[in-house]
Design a protein around this motif. Structure first.
Motif, mmCIF file in Angstrom:
data_model
loop_
_atom_site.group_PDB
_atom_site.id
_atom_site.type_symbol
_atom_site.label_atom_id
_atom_site.label_comp_id
_atom_site.label_asym_id
_atom_site.label_seq_id
_atom_site.Cartn_x
_atom_site.Cartn_y
_atom_site.Cartn_z
ATOM 1 N N GLY A 4 0.809 -1.210 0.000
ATOM 2 C CA GLY A 4 0.000 0.000 0.000
ATOM 3 C C GLY A 4 0.842 1.260 0.000
ATOM 4 N N LEU A 5 2.072 1.142 -0.466
ATOM 5 C CA LEU A 5 3.021 2.262 -0.443
ATOM 6 C C LEU A 5 3.318 2.696 -1.867
ATOM 7 N N LYS A 6 3.226 3.996 -2.143
ATOM 8 C CA LYS A 6 3.534 4.508 -3.475
ATOM 9 C C LYS A 6 5.026 4.804 -3.560
ATOM 10 N N LEU A 7 5.708 4.081 -4.425
ATOM 11 C CA LEU A 7 7.154 4.245 -4.589
ATOM 12 C C LEU A 7 7.431 4.729 -6.010
ATOM 13 N N PRO A 8 7.735 6.023 -6.181
ATOM 14 C CA PRO A 8 8.048 6.545 -7.519
ATOM 15 C C PRO A 8 9.277 5.857 -8.101
ATOM 16 N N LYS A 9 9.315 5.761 -9.414
ATOM 17 C CA LYS A 9 10.423 5.076 -10.079
ATOM 18 C C LYS A 9 11.762 5.721 -9.752
ATOM 19 N N GLU A 10 11.788 7.059 -9.669
ATOM 20 C CA GLU A 10 13.066 7.736 -9.401
ATOM 21 C C GLU A 10 13.581 7.439 -7.996
ATOM 22 N N VAL A 11 12.654 7.207 -7.048
ATOM 23 C CA VAL A 11 13.065 6.861 -5.684
ATOM 24 C C VAL A 11 13.594 5.429 -5.643
ATOM 25 N N ALA A 12 12.922 4.533 -6.362
ATOM 26 C CA ALA A 12 13.394 3.152 -6.438
ATOM 27 C C ALA A 12 14.783 3.104 -7.074
ATOM 28 N N SER A 13 14.985 3.895 -8.117
ATOM 29 C CA SER A 13 16.292 3.965 -8.780
ATOM 30 C C SER A 13 17.355 4.499 -7.822
ATOM 31 N N PHE A 14 16.993 5.483 -7.020
ATOM 32 C CA PHE A 14 17.913 6.048 -6.027
ATOM 33 C C PHE A 14 18.325 4.985 -5.008
ATOM 34 N N LEU A 15 17.377 4.164 -4.575
ATOM 35 C CA LEU A 15 17.654 3.142 -3.569
ATOM 36 C C LEU A 15 18.639 2.093 -4.080
ATOM 37 N N ILE A 16 18.461 1.652 -5.325
ATOM 38 C CA ILE A 16 19.353 0.593 -5.808
ATOM 39 C C ILE A 16 20.763 1.118 -6.077
ATOM 40 N N LYS A 17 20.891 2.424 -6.201
ATOM 41 C CA LYS A 17 22.220 3.010 -6.416
ATOM 42 C C LYS A 17 22.968 3.256 -5.110
ATOM 43 N N HIS A 18 22.239 3.277 -3.988
ATOM 44 C CA HIS A 18 22.863 3.632 -2.707
ATOM 45 C C HIS A 18 22.878 2.502 -1.687
ATOM 46 N N PHE A 19 22.333 1.339 -2.051
ATOM 47 C CA PHE A 19 22.319 0.217 -1.113
ATOM 48 C C PHE A 19 22.750 -1.049 -1.837
ATOM 49 N N ARG A 20 22.989 -2.101 -1.051
ATOM 50 C CA ARG A 20 23.365 -3.384 -1.637
ATOM 51 C C ARG A 20 22.331 -3.800 -2.663
ATOM 52 N N ARG A 21 22.817 -4.336 -3.770
ATOM 53 C CA ARG A 21 21.936 -4.607 -4.898
ATOM 54 C C ARG A 21 21.337 -6.012 -4.824
ATOM 55 N N ASP A 22 20.802 -6.370 -3.684
ATOM 56 C CA ASP A 22 20.069 -7.630 -3.588
ATOM 57 C C ASP A 22 18.715 -7.344 -2.965
ATOM 58 N N MET A 23 17.726 -8.147 -3.316
ATOM 59 C CA MET A 23 16.354 -7.863 -2.907
ATOM 60 C C MET A 23 16.168 -7.901 -1.397
ATOM 61 N N SER A 24 16.876 -8.772 -0.726
ATOM 62 C CA SER A 24 16.727 -8.866 0.721
ATOM 63 C C SER A 24 17.073 -7.544 1.395
ATOM 64 N N SER A 25 18.216 -6.970 1.007
ATOM 65 C CA SER A 25 18.646 -5.691 1.593
ATOM 66 C C SER A 25 17.713 -4.564 1.187
ATOM 67 N N LEU A 26 17.319 -4.550 -0.074
ATOM 68 C CA LEU A 26 16.462 -3.468 -0.563
ATOM 69 C C LEU A 26 15.074 -3.507 0.067
ATOM 70 N N VAL A 27 14.535 -4.705 0.242
ATOM 71 C CA VAL A 27 13.220 -4.830 0.877
ATOM 72 C C VAL A 27 13.297 -4.408 2.336
ATOM 73 N N SER A 28 14.414 -4.697 2.996
ATOM 74 C CA SER A 28 14.603 -4.271 4.385
ATOM 75 C C SER A 28 14.572 -2.746 4.482
ATOM 76 N N VAL A 29 15.252 -2.077 3.559
ATOM 77 C CA VAL A 29 15.248 -0.606 3.523
ATOM 78 C C VAL A 29 13.840 -0.094 3.228
ATOM 79 N N LEU A 30 13.159 -0.752 2.302
ATOM 80 C CA LEU A 30 11.799 -0.338 1.940
ATOM 81 C C LEU A 30 10.866 -0.429 3.143
ATOM 82 N N GLU A 31 11.014 -1.474 3.952
ATOM 83 C CA GLU A 31 10.174 -1.636 5.141
ATOM 84 C C GLU A 31 10.442 -0.522 6.155
ATOM 85 N N GLN A 32 11.713 -0.129 6.292
ATOM 86 C CA GLN A 32 12.038 0.999 7.179
ATOM 87 C C GLN A 32 11.349 2.271 6.695
ATOM 88 N N LEU A 33 11.430 2.513 5.394
ATOM 89 C CA LEU A 33 10.833 3.721 4.826
ATOM 90 C C LEU A 33 9.314 3.696 4.931
#
Length: 210
Positions: free
Chosen positions: A159-188
């Motif tokens: 139920g969270l709106k994640l703009p494409k540019e924000v998603a792109s920003f996340l993969i450039k600044h964090f580990r490039r695996d889904m586990s790490s990225l989903v963990s960051v997404l849950e924090q946000l």
């Protein structure tokens, strides 16, 4: 992404659309989604009332091999991280015997591992041969565009709106695996809900101190 063949096989396995290959083995490095895929097989089986069990080999090592006795009663046995049997001869024999019992029962068994059977330093050659006998598929890491798409899908499901540019920003600044990225997404998700703010790049930078 490029893992469609393996995903389709597992989907058909759960839906029992065929009865040919009763044994498959997924291989991939860290962050390629092995655990996610095996978990999904188990969860999909539950949703369709298919008797299944999910076990993590890493957690099993501290237990008696007797804990896998009788698992052939389940239609689908999902065993994650099979590479942890290396240097554990008693577990190697137990898993070899389990495979044989599952196949004799006409049921299915799904493994995940960090490498192909012959690369895992398993002493029991019969087990290596048996693991190599199944349908093996290599999980490939997602491309940048696929990671972005996966994150947006994950966010939408929450139920969270994640703009494409924000998603792109996340993969450039964090580990490039889904586990790490989903963990960051849950924090946000938690912080945006608390702050009652949308996910923007300035908000992400401020919340994650970038």
């Amino acid at each position: 992404g490029d893992n469609g063949q393996g995903v389709q096989y597992l989907r058909e396995l759960v839906e029992a659309k065929f009865d040919s290959r009763h044994f498959c083995y997924g291989v991939g490095g860290a962050g390629t989604g092995k655990k996610h895929l095996v978990h999904t097989v188990s969860e999909s089986a539950v949703s369709q009332n298919v008797p299944d069990i999910y076990l993590d080999m890493k957690a099993l090592l501290s237990l008696s091999v007797e804990c896998v006795a009788g698992l052939e009663q389940y239609q689908i046995v999902c065993l994650d991280n099979i590479h942890f049997v290396a240097s554990h001869p008693h577990w190697q024999q137990a898993i070899f015997d389990l495979i044989n019992r599952v196949l004799e029962a006409g049921h299915y068994i799904v493994f995940s591992a960090s490498g192909l059977p012959k690369t895992l330093n398993i002493e029991l050659k019969d087990l290596v041969s048996r693991l190599d006998w199944g349908l093996n598929f290599l999980l490939k890491a997602l491309t940048d565009e696929q990671l972005i798409e996966a994150l947006i899908i994950k966010a939408t499901a929450k139920g969270l709106k994640l703009p494409k540019e924000v998603a792109s920003f996340l993969i450039k600044h964090f580990r490039r695996d889904m586990s790490s990225l989903v963990s960051v997404l849950e924090q946000l998700d938690e912080r945006s809900l608390k702050a009652q703010k949308n996910l923007t790049i300035p908000f992400v930078k401020a919340e994650l101190k970038l």
